[in-house]
Scaffold this active site. Sequence first.
Site, PDB file in Angstrom:
ATOM      1  N   SER A  75     -13.484  -4.627   0.510  1.00 29.94           N
ATOM      2  CA  SER A  75     -14.363  -4.085  -0.543  1.00 29.94           C
ATOM      3  C   SER A  75     -15.843  -4.301  -0.236  1.00 29.94           C
ATOM      4  O   SER A  75     -16.612  -4.707  -1.103  1.00 29.94           O
ATOM      5  CB  SER A  75     -14.033  -4.699  -1.905  1.00 29.94           C
ATOM      6  N   TYR A  96       0.816  -1.212   0.000  1.00 27.44           N
ATOM      7  CA  TYR A  96       0.000   0.000   0.000  1.00 27.44           C
ATOM      8  C   TYR A  96       0.847   1.259   0.000  1.00 27.44           C
ATOM      9  O   TYR A  96       1.972   1.244   0.491  1.00 27.44           O
ATOM     10  CB  TYR A  96      -0.909   0.007   1.231  1.00 27.44           C
ATOM     11  N   LEU A 113     -21.667   0.471  -4.429  1.00 25.83           N
ATOM     12  CA  LEU A 113     -22.938   0.177  -3.774  1.00 25.83           C
ATOM     13  C   LEU A 113     -23.534   1.386  -3.066  1.00 25.83           C
ATOM     14  O   LEU A 113     -24.673   1.325  -2.603  1.00 25.83           O
ATOM     15  CB  LEU A 113     -22.772  -0.995  -2.805  1.00 25.83           C
ATOM     16  N   GLY A 143     -24.150   3.890  -4.806  1.00 25.63           N
ATOM     17  CA  GLY A 143     -24.946   4.429  -5.907  1.00 25.63           C
ATOM     18  C   GLY A 143     -24.333   5.656  -6.560  1.00 25.63           C
ATOM     19  O   GLY A 143     -24.899   6.188  -7.521  1.00 25.63           O
ATOM     20  N   LYS A 144     -23.169   6.087  -6.080  1.00 27.62           N
ATOM     21  CA  LYS A 144     -22.633   7.361  -6.556  1.00 27.62           C
ATOM     22  C   LYS A 144     -22.115   7.317  -7.987  1.00 27.62           C
ATOM     23  O   LYS A 144     -21.897   8.369  -8.603  1.00 27.62           O
ATOM     24  CB  LYS A 144     -21.539   7.860  -5.616  1.00 27.62           C
ATOM     25  N   PHE A 174     -15.789  -0.972  -4.103  1.00 31.89           N
ATOM     26  CA  PHE A 174     -15.118   0.255  -4.557  1.00 31.89           C
ATOM     27  C   PHE A 174     -16.039   1.471  -4.481  1.00 31.89           C
ATOM     28  O   PHE A 174     -15.879   2.430  -5.240  1.00 31.89           O
ATOM     29  CB  PHE A 174     -14.614   0.114  -5.999  1.00 31.89           C
TER      30      PHE A 174
END
Length: 344
Positions: A232, A53, A239, A241-242, A236
């Site tokens: 997740s 990361y 969900l 909705g954006k 990502f």
Amino acid sequence: MEYRKLPNSTLEISKICLGTMTFGEQNTQAEAFEQIDFSLERGINFIDTAEMYPVPPNGKTQGLTETYIGNWIEKSGKRDKVILATKVAGPRNVPHIRDNMSLDRRNIHLAVDDSLKRLKTDYIDLYQIHWPQRKTNCFGQLNYPYPDEQEEVTLIESLEAMAELVRAGKIRYIGLSNETPWGVMKFLHLADKHDLPKVVSIQNPYNLLNRSFEVGLSEIAHYEGVELLAYSPLAFGCLSGKYLDGAKPAGARCTIWERFSRYFTGPGVEATRAYVGIAKRHGIDPAQMALAFVNQRPFVASNIIGATNLEQLKANIESLDVVLSDELLSELQEVGAKYSNPCP
């Protein structure tokens, strides 16, 4: 905050885990410190990171996430307040970490020592293999490749290397990530046969668009106690909705990097639209509904959430207060049956 003891360990981890892969890319060190402090104030005691990361990985930023966490540990003096999990990367196009990315004794020992330096601690609570050495289905890959050649590094070599680190006091427990049912059971068999440390967790993707964990791994969680650290959980962010109707919110991960396309399949978008509709009909925030679904699964030990700001983080943590009714769960199952694992 709810807590759950990982079977076959002494680790009492919070039901919500702070995911950190944005630290060093989308989040500055100051913002990382804010997120960690905010999380601890709300009862989170579990932090997950990795030597690879931040994401997406590159040579310029690799290791910054662990470095930020280590700097927080040094500044706060609160190492004993957190259960710290990190991961060793396997062989998959990340040569900027080490020349040879095999999961052999040399590389695992080097990886642990480097992580300990960056994290500014002398032990890691949970050390995980980020993905398998062998060629297999992970990261959404389907159609098993049936490789002809045998891997040069065997599972027993990786496990023995981890066992040495347990005996040295550098790590307390070991876990797997992006692993298959065969891989988990093989690690458990080898541990039993050779009196080596047992795997205590598996970190795989799990959300309303990807319920592949339920096919075989959930049974292992039930009978063997290798429970899921779900990553997740919002697919990502899809969900929430954006991203529906082609929206590209400024600063959002999938707006900045087109490589994150896993949850944008046709069936995945239609399933997302259906799930968001259910949430709105029941007067629930779509993201909190999706997180609550993961929180309430019996095989989930902890739900790994990530956020780029404190407002998102607060809302994600508050998903623990959302209890999904039988009626709503039934509606989710109907959509799940119609769009069966649209984004594996």
